[in-house]
Design an enzyme around this catalytic site. Structure first.
Site, PDB file in Angstrom:
ATOM      1  CD  GLU A 159       3.570  -4.640   1.017  1.00  0.00           C
ATOM      2  OE1 GLU A 159       2.524  -4.021   1.216  1.00  0.00           O
ATOM      3  OE2 GLU A 159       3.667  -5.596   0.233  1.00  0.00           O
ATOM      4  CB  SER A 163      -0.031  -1.477 -12.599  1.00  0.00           C
ATOM      5  OG  SER A 163      -0.041  -0.715 -11.407  1.00  0.00           O
ATOM      6  CB  THR A 222       6.288 -11.169  -2.576  1.00  0.00           C
ATOM      7  OG1 THR A 222       5.965 -10.914  -1.215  1.00  0.00           O
ATOM      8  CG2 THR A 222       5.832 -12.557  -2.961  1.00  0.00           C
ATOM      9  CG  ASN A 267       0.413  -2.117  -0.454  1.00  0.00           C
ATOM     10  OD1 ASN A 267       0.548  -3.239  -0.898  1.00  0.00           O
ATOM     11  ND2 ASN A 267       0.941  -1.730   0.690  1.00  0.00           N
ATOM     12  CE  LYS A 269       5.816 -13.572   0.714  1.00  0.00           C
ATOM     13  NZ  LYS A 269       4.473 -12.880   0.511  1.00  0.00           N
ATOM     14  CB  THR A 306      -0.590 -12.160   4.606  1.00  0.00           C
ATOM     15  OG1 THR A 306      -1.899 -11.848   4.864  1.00  0.00           O
ATOM     16  CG2 THR A 306      -0.445 -12.758   3.238  1.00  0.00           C
TER      17      THR A 306
END
Lengths: 383, 383
Positions: free
Chosen positions: A259, A383, A146, A378, A168, A179
């Site tokens: 991230e 969007s 992702t 994040n 992942k 996660t």
């Protein structure tokens, strides 16, 4: 070499159009046997995605012929229709492979709350079945990404058997199972109970010890499939050791690719009354936003470390805590160490140590700093 | 009008040179009586700053003549010397006011882990005593600011009595007592037990219900002093109501000025089995970094709300949750509400509602979004 490092497995990955980018988004792993034993662990979040509910159910039989995974949508919070979508996906895989739907686990990852575009996914399943190959592990690992910037794979060589794996995960990394989706394969001869014990023990000390941002996902899944194709039956200890090594390798890759992170931080708690208390203290530190901002700013602000430790109920004397950065003790007896030299924490790797002086247990939790890039990434995810 | 709104109090604030900026950094509040009853609540962090340990001790007698506060240094994690520094500060106030050191509470705020420059602080105490005046409340409120962008004060008019107050706090705002210093004064006639009950009840539903960043400080202090100068003895309920109103006003000011925040978010949980469960759920949402980043990005990502709710052990059916933003229900029965119109969350004020459908209890917790400015500010705090 990923999940196809172990004999008896085929894999593939294709682009089905779930991702606007057109990147690969459907992966399939097939166990060609002779065994089909399997075990798994799942998120402890009470809001569980449809594929988690499905896979928990089918795994009760302790057998899996295949695992189908998609990125581009979590299929979480999608109601009864979402569960039907998961069921239909497993059915399509089963038809194409000539097994039952109950032999197929499903994993999904992506945005929560939106149904999957089944008119794209089901043809994708047909294509990924066509793409299955003995060296398709890398393609499968790519198709489950992702916000990951690179695929994560591992291969561990045991005595006469192999454990391979892919994972992942780059956000929502915490706490009980970071996660993530992870599929592990082995050509060892092993029964379901042995696999179950191995995957539980391995995840407890690896994926459960990474805590990037304290956010527990709805989709976490770790599966372990055994083909028995090596003909070697390792002891339970040997198998657990190899699976743990594979999980640890993948867990570190997740933290390394988290991230927006600018640091990979090992929080090592020593002198704890118990291993569990050490984990509790480490996790409290890992989740302290103020500290994680300071570390992003290369500020070895040990005061915020103590403030985080002080929120736990672990055994310690508030006046007897020591803190170190990269092996340099900067705080002794809960106050500044007057003899501490300047400490440089500007590198990407950081070891943050706390000695609780309350016992002999220890534990390490891996985390990341809280950066401008994390907030940026994040704040613009759906969007 | 701050702490001097109530009769029987003097206050002042001066610059002693603790802050590199040269801004005011020492405040003093004096109770001129006729009563000197007092009560307080303190951080639940086990790592307590020296002034917290001192003030907890002196408050056991239920009386205070004065409160001295400094910004520019938390005097936390400073060892026995730090405690001596607090003691010496109280002694100096006592000498100048003609009372005992045990009649003086001390509060400090600023960087953890560094000793206060006593050669600057003690002359500052002398100066602030000279500056005491009947309308010095604003000067005192200014002198306790750290990253606050403006002073926070309040005045609540009771029936024949007044409650005044001041507070500081902009980061480390959570959870049991948002990180902060707060001094409340009243000219009501009240004994220590009544004050104690009032301040505990008031903080439990105000300061304990704001959770900006989940970080619990080492220095949180809320003090309530009664002078009795109004001659009015309100009922315990009347006093508690006025003190609660003052605390709520200050709590909202803290959230309104939280570090780097672009939103003030009211998380309202309804349909809970108990008020405590409602608070637990709200706090879990408030602390979810991924969600707070999404809200910063004006993304009404209700899936992350459910993921946060799912990490709690509150009573609810995972398939029966509703989520609303600014009164618009976007999630019904834990899935997207197909009838939901587009919702605009671009304003500064946001109400996030969750209906647990598990009972009739409710609670609201106030928080802020996680912004680039928060990370920036807190990555460069000590340096």
């Amino acid at each position: 070499m990923s999940v196809t490092s172990a004999k008896g497995f085929q894999a593939g990955g294709v682009a089905a159009g779930l991702k606007p980018s057109g990147d690969p988004d459907v992966a399939l792993i097939r166990n060609t046997g002779p065994l089909d034993a399997a075990a798994g662990v799942f998120t402890t979040n009470r809001i569980k995605a449809a594929p988690v509910l499905w896979s928990q159910q089918v795994l009760k039989a302790g057998r899996l012929t295949a695992v189908v995974l998609n990125s581009g949508g979590a299929n979480a919070c999608t109601g009864p229709q979402g569960f039907q979508d998961t069921h239909a996906t497993a059915e399509r895989v089963a038809e194409r492979l000539g097994c039952g739907a109950a032999d197929v686990a499903v994993c999904s990852t992506g945005v929560i709350g939106q149904r999957l575009p089944m008119d794209a996914l089901l043809p994708g399943v047909d294509n990924v079945v066509e793409s299955l190959s003995d060296d398709g592990g890398e393609a499968a690992a790519k198709a489950i990404m992702t916000t990951d910037t690179h695929p994560k794979t591992t291969t561990v060589q045991g005595a006469g058997f192999v454990v391979g794996g892919m994972a992942k995960g780059a956000g929502m990394l915490a706490p009980a199972l970071a996660t993530m989706l992870c599929v592990l394969t082995t050509d060892a001869v092993a029964d379901t109970d042995t696999l179950d014990a191995a995957v539980r023990a391995a995840t407890a000390r690896t994926f459960d010890r990474i805590d990037s941002d304290g956010c527990l996902s709805t989709n976490d899944t770790v599966l372990l499939l055994a083909s028995g194709a090596s003909g070697t039956r390792p002891s339970a200890e040997e198998l657990e050791a190899a699976v743990t090594q594979a999980c640890q390798d993948l867990a570190r890759q997740l933290i390394g690719d988290a991230e927006g992170a600018s640091k990979e931080i090992a929080i090592r708690i020593t002198g704890a009354a118990s291993e569990q208390e050490a984990v509790t203290v480490a996790r409290s530190i890992a989740r302290n936003n103020l500290l994680m901002c300071a570390l992003f700013g290369n500020d070895a602000y040990w005061g915020r470390v103590l403030a985080a430790v002080g929120t736990t109920d672990a055994t310690f004397d508030p006046d007897q805590l020591d803190v170190s950065f990269n092996g340099v003790r900067v705080c002794k007896n809960s106050a500044a160490d007057p003899d501490a030299p300047e400490v440089d924490i500007s590198g990407r790797d950081l070891e943050l140590g706390v000695d609780l002086h309350a016992g002999n247990a220890e534990a390490t939790v891996y985390t990341n700093d809280l950066t401008l890039a994390y907030v940026h990434e994040n704040s613009a995810y759906t969007s």
